[in-house]
Every structure is written in structure tokens, then in C-alpha cells.
Enzyme design. Structure first.
Site, PDB file in Angstrom:
ATOM      1  N   SER A   7       0.838  -1.204   0.000  1.00 54.64           N
ATOM      2  CA  SER A   7       0.000   0.000   0.000  1.00 54.64           C
ATOM      3  C   SER A   7       0.868   1.248   0.000  1.00 54.64           C
ATOM      4  O   SER A   7       1.624   1.497   0.945  1.00 54.64           O
ATOM      5  CB  SER A   7      -0.899   0.017   1.237  1.00 54.64           C
ATOM      6  OG  SER A   7      -1.467   1.305   1.361  1.00 54.64           O
ATOM      7  N   HIS A  32      -1.040  -1.404  -4.134  1.00 59.26           N
ATOM      8  CA  HIS A  32      -2.363  -1.101  -3.576  1.00 59.26           C
ATOM      9  C   HIS A  32      -2.486   0.417  -3.432  1.00 59.26           C
ATOM     10  O   HIS A  32      -1.678   1.057  -2.755  1.00 59.26           O
ATOM     11  CB  HIS A  32      -2.491  -1.809  -2.224  1.00 59.26           C
ATOM     12  CG  HIS A  32      -3.813  -1.659  -1.569  1.00 59.26           C
ATOM     13  ND1 HIS A  32      -4.902  -2.443  -1.888  1.00 59.26           N
ATOM     14  CD2 HIS A  32      -4.232  -0.813  -0.593  1.00 59.26           C
ATOM     15  CE1 HIS A  32      -5.925  -2.103  -1.128  1.00 59.26           C
ATOM     16  NE2 HIS A  32      -5.562  -1.104  -0.341  1.00 59.26           N
ATOM     17  N   ASP A  34      -4.763   3.476  -2.251  1.00 61.83           N
ATOM     18  CA  ASP A  34      -5.882   3.821  -1.380  1.00 61.83           C
ATOM     19  C   ASP A  34      -6.440   5.192  -1.734  1.00 61.83           C
ATOM     20  O   ASP A  34      -5.823   6.218  -1.467  1.00 61.83           O
ATOM     21  CB  ASP A  34      -5.417   3.826   0.086  1.00 61.83           C
ATOM     22  CG  ASP A  34      -5.205   2.424   0.611  1.00 61.83           C
ATOM     23  OD1 ASP A  34      -6.136   1.608   0.507  1.00 61.83           O
ATOM     24  OD2 ASP A  34      -4.097   2.147   1.119  1.00 61.83           O
ATOM     25  N   MET A  36      -9.135   7.961  -0.993  1.00 60.49           N
ATOM     26  CA  MET A  36     -10.044   8.383   0.087  1.00 60.49           C
ATOM     27  C   MET A  36     -10.588   9.765  -0.237  1.00 60.49           C
ATOM     28  O   MET A  36      -9.844  10.646  -0.675  1.00 60.49           O
ATOM     29  CB  MET A  36      -9.275   8.443   1.408  1.00 60.49           C
ATOM     30  CG  MET A  36      -8.592   7.143   1.767  1.00 60.49           C
ATOM     31  SD  MET A  36      -7.835   7.237   3.386  1.00 60.49           S
ATOM     32  CE  MET A  36      -6.973   5.658   3.450  1.00 60.49           C
ATOM     33  N   HIS A  65      -8.188   0.721  -4.403  1.00 62.34           N
ATOM     34  CA  HIS A  65      -9.166   0.545  -3.320  1.00 62.34           C
ATOM     35  C   HIS A  65      -9.904   1.871  -3.139  1.00 62.34           C
ATOM     36  O   HIS A  65      -9.348   2.830  -2.595  1.00 62.34           O
ATOM     37  CB  HIS A  65      -8.389   0.143  -2.043  1.00 62.34           C
ATOM     38  CG  HIS A  65      -9.243  -0.028  -0.838  1.00 62.34           C
ATOM     39  ND1 HIS A  65      -8.712  -0.158   0.431  1.00 62.34           N
ATOM     40  CD2 HIS A  65     -10.590  -0.104  -0.679  1.00 62.34           C
ATOM     41  CE1 HIS A  65      -9.684  -0.304   1.313  1.00 62.34           C
ATOM     42  NE2 HIS A  65     -10.831  -0.256   0.673  1.00 62.34           N
ATOM     43  N   MET A  67     -12.208   4.152  -1.390  1.00 58.94           N
ATOM     44  CA  MET A  67     -12.946   4.465  -0.158  1.00 58.94           C
ATOM     45  C   MET A  67     -13.631   5.799  -0.394  1.00 58.94           C
ATOM     46  O   MET A  67     -13.250   6.837   0.167  1.00 58.94           O
ATOM     47  CB  MET A  67     -11.973   4.504   1.031  1.00 58.94           C
ATOM     48  CG  MET A  67     -11.505   3.123   1.448  1.00 58.94           C
ATOM     49  SD  MET A  67     -10.001   3.159   2.420  1.00 58.94           S
ATOM     50  CE  MET A  67      -8.785   3.233   1.103  1.00 58.94           C
ATOM     51  N   MET A 136     -11.587  -5.647   5.273  1.00 50.37           N
ATOM     52  CA  MET A 136     -10.881  -4.638   6.075  1.00 50.37           C
ATOM     53  C   MET A 136     -10.657  -5.216   7.470  1.00 50.37           C
ATOM     54  O   MET A 136     -11.596  -5.613   8.151  1.00 50.37           O
ATOM     55  CB  MET A 136     -11.719  -3.362   6.194  1.00 50.37           C
ATOM     56  CG  MET A 136     -11.848  -2.541   4.938  1.00 50.37           C
ATOM     57  SD  MET A 136     -10.293  -2.056   4.153  1.00 50.37           S
ATOM     58  CE  MET A 136      -9.378  -1.285   5.501  1.00 50.37           C
ATOM     59  N   ASP A 174      -6.816  -6.306   4.421  1.00 53.24           N
ATOM     60  CA  ASP A 174      -6.218  -4.968   4.411  1.00 53.24           C
ATOM     61  C   ASP A 174      -6.304  -4.313   5.793  1.00 53.24           C
ATOM     62  O   ASP A 174      -7.406  -4.048   6.285  1.00 53.24           O
ATOM     63  CB  ASP A 174      -6.993  -4.119   3.378  1.00 53.24           C
ATOM     64  CG  ASP A 174      -6.390  -2.744   3.156  1.00 53.24           C
ATOM     65  OD1 ASP A 174      -5.340  -2.436   3.743  1.00 53.24           O
ATOM     66  OD2 ASP A 174      -7.003  -1.981   2.372  1.00 53.24           O
TER      67      ASP A 174
HETATM   68  C1  DX5 Z   1      -6.646   1.800   5.281  1.00 52.95           C
HETATM   69  C2  DX5 Z   1      -6.141   1.387   3.940  1.00 52.95           C
HETATM   70  C3  DX5 Z   1      -4.990   0.446   3.979  1.00 52.95           C
HETATM   71  C4  DX5 Z   1      -3.754   0.984   4.643  1.00 52.95           C
HETATM   72  C5  DX5 Z   1      -3.172  -0.138   5.412  1.00 52.95           C
HETATM   73  O1  DX5 Z   1      -7.867   2.434   5.146  1.00 52.95           O
HETATM   74  O2  DX5 Z   1      -7.163   0.777   3.176  1.00 52.95           O
HETATM   75  O3  DX5 Z   1      -4.679  -0.031   2.679  1.00 52.95           O
HETATM   76  O4  DX5 Z   1      -2.779   1.462   3.770  1.00 52.95           O
HETATM   77  O5  DX5 Z   1      -2.142   0.358   6.176  1.00 52.95           O
HETATM   78  P1  DX5 Z   1      -1.394  -0.527   7.233  1.00 52.95           P
HETATM   79  O6  DX5 Z   1      -0.799  -1.688   6.503  1.00 52.95           O
HETATM   80  O7  DX5 Z   1      -0.391   0.396   7.796  1.00 52.95           O
HETATM   81  O8  DX5 Z   1      -2.427  -0.962   8.249  1.00 52.95           O
HETATM   82 ZN    ZN Z   2      -6.595  -0.234   1.267  1.00 54.49          ZN
END
Ligand code: DX5
Ligand code: ZN
Length: 215
Positions: A7, A32, A34, A36, A65, A67, A136, A174
Site C-alpha cells: 500500500s 495497492h 488507497d 479516500m 481501493h 474508499m 478490512m 487490508d
Molecule cells: C486503510 C487502507 C490500507 C492501509 C493499510 O484504510 O485501506 O490499505 O494502507 O495500512 P497498514 O498496513 O499500515 O495498516
Molecule cells: Zn486499502
């Protein structure tokens, strides 16, 4: 053996090119990404222009991903930006089945994500359509949180449901993944692990990646 999805949420954003080139050298299975929106989760990251800008730095598949609320409104932009796999949250859109099929019709692999309180049964009737299910194991929004142990039972439950529906969807987990939680997840039946802070905050990042791969 586990597939490793690194990620980039925890990478140095000022050196994004070098960070991705590092992951490219390490041959991680997925990058990956993310996304948001500050609404679905209380944090804001990046969107299609950044994904497009970093896409040429590697050929490793981008595991995007989302969100974000109402992903149907901007899905075309994420497809055009070069996503190889797009995961949406099951409660972020009203017509989940329709959006899954729109993603697949564009030639992109489709995934659905469940938050820690959500049961795999909620998505039972789309399991056959999915390429991946992203569980998650923290509440989405931030890297560096602690793994929620009930995810282990959920992995087992999901695995059984996938078998029941003859679905070959990948189980990817994740949040809070490290060598210890990763081992438990793989034993429970996870195929792939997302890791951000465990990789990017490690003293030896290559070893951290290797330690997950060899689980
Ligand atoms: C959180 C993300 C994850 C995040 C995980 O909302 O979806 O992908 O990067 O981070 P770690 O591995 O640090 O928990
Ligand atoms: Zn993620």
C-alpha cells in the site's frame, strides 16, 4: 505463500516515483492504491490524475481501493487512469451489482470490500461475479492501525461461502498486516495481504516484503 499488495499510503509522497520503482524491483504482486474522499472515510488522499501520473513507473498491477461515496459517479476516470483491479465498498453505492458489472465490462477486475462490522453474507449473491473480496481488518481511513482479530473468523466464513458459490474470488485482507497477523491470516485462508506501514516503516523494506511473501 501469500500474494503481497504494497500500500503506497505509507510511502513518501514526495518521492512517489522512487517508491514505486522500489516496489517494481521487489516484484510485489500488486501496488495497492488507497483512494479516500474525506466523506466515506475521514481522510483525503489522491484521485485519477495521480494514479495516471504514476502508472508509467511500473507494470505491476494497480489494485485500486476506492474508499469513496458513490463511486459510480467517477468510476470511468479510475478505469481510464489505468487501474487493473478496482474495489468498491459494498455500502458506498446503492446498485452494487450494476457497478461490479460495469467495472468488469471495461476489462478491469472487480472487488468488493467489507468493513470490520460487515458480514460476507451481505455480498453472498455477488460472490460469483467478483475477482476479489477485500476484508478490512481495521476501520478504513488510515494506515498504521491495529489488526482486528475477528477478521480471522471472517476469512474462514468467506472461504466457505466462496466454495458454496463456486467462486474463485481472491481473499485479500487490508489493515494492520505484519508478519504475525499475516501468518494467522494465511492459515485462515487469505490469498493476498495488503501492507503499508509494515513495509514502508521497516528498517529493511525488502526483508519485510519477503517475510510476507514466504508466509
Ligand atoms: C486503510 C487502507 C490500507 C492501509 C493499510 O484504510 O485501506 O490499505 O494502507 O495500512 P497498514 O498496513 O499500515 O495498516
Ligand atoms: Zn486499502
Amino acid at each position: 505463500m501469500a500474494l503481497v499488495a504494497a500500500s503506497i499510503l505509507s510511502c513518501d509522497f514526495g518521492r512517489m516515483k522512487e517508491e514505486i520503482e522500489f516496489l517494481d524491483e521487489q516484484k510485489v504482486d500488486y501496488i495497492h492504491v488507497d483512494v479516500m474522499d474525506g466523506h466515506y472515510v475521514p481522510n483525503l488522499t489522491f484521485g485519477p490524475p495521480i494514479i495516471k501520473a504514476i502508472r508509467p513507473y511500473t507494470e505491476i498491477p494497480f489494485d485500486v481501493h476506492l474508499m469513496i461515496e458513490n463511486p459510480e459517479n467517477s468510476i470511468d476516470q479510475y478505469i481510464d487512469a489505468g487501474s487493473d483491479r478496482i474495489t468498491i465498498h459494498n455500502d458506498a453505492t446503492i446498485h452494487l451489482h450494476r457497478l461490479i458489472h460495469k467495472i468488469k465490462e471495461a476489462g478491469v477486475k472487480a472487488g468488493v470490500s467489507l468493513n470490520p462490522h460487515q458480514s460476507p453474507k451481505e455480498i453472498e449473491y455477488v460472490l460469483k461475479d467478483l475477482d476479489l473480496v477485500l476484508l478490512m481488518s481495521v476501520n478504513p481511513g488510515f494506515g498504521g492501525q491495529s489488526f482486528i482479530p475477528s477478521t480471522l473468523d471472517k476469512v474462514k466464513e468467506l472461504k466457505e461461502l466462496l466454495q458454496k458459490h463456486n467462486s474463485s474470488a481472491e481473499i485479500i485482507v487490508d489493515g494492520g498486516v505484519n508478519q504475525n497477523t499475516g501468518k494467522e491470516l494465511v492459515e485462515a485462508g487469505a490469498d493476498a495481504l495488503v501492507a503499508g506501514s509494515y513495509i514502508f516503516n521497516a528498517e529493511n523494506r525488502s526483508e519485510a516484503i519477503e517475510s510476507l511473501r514466504n508466509l
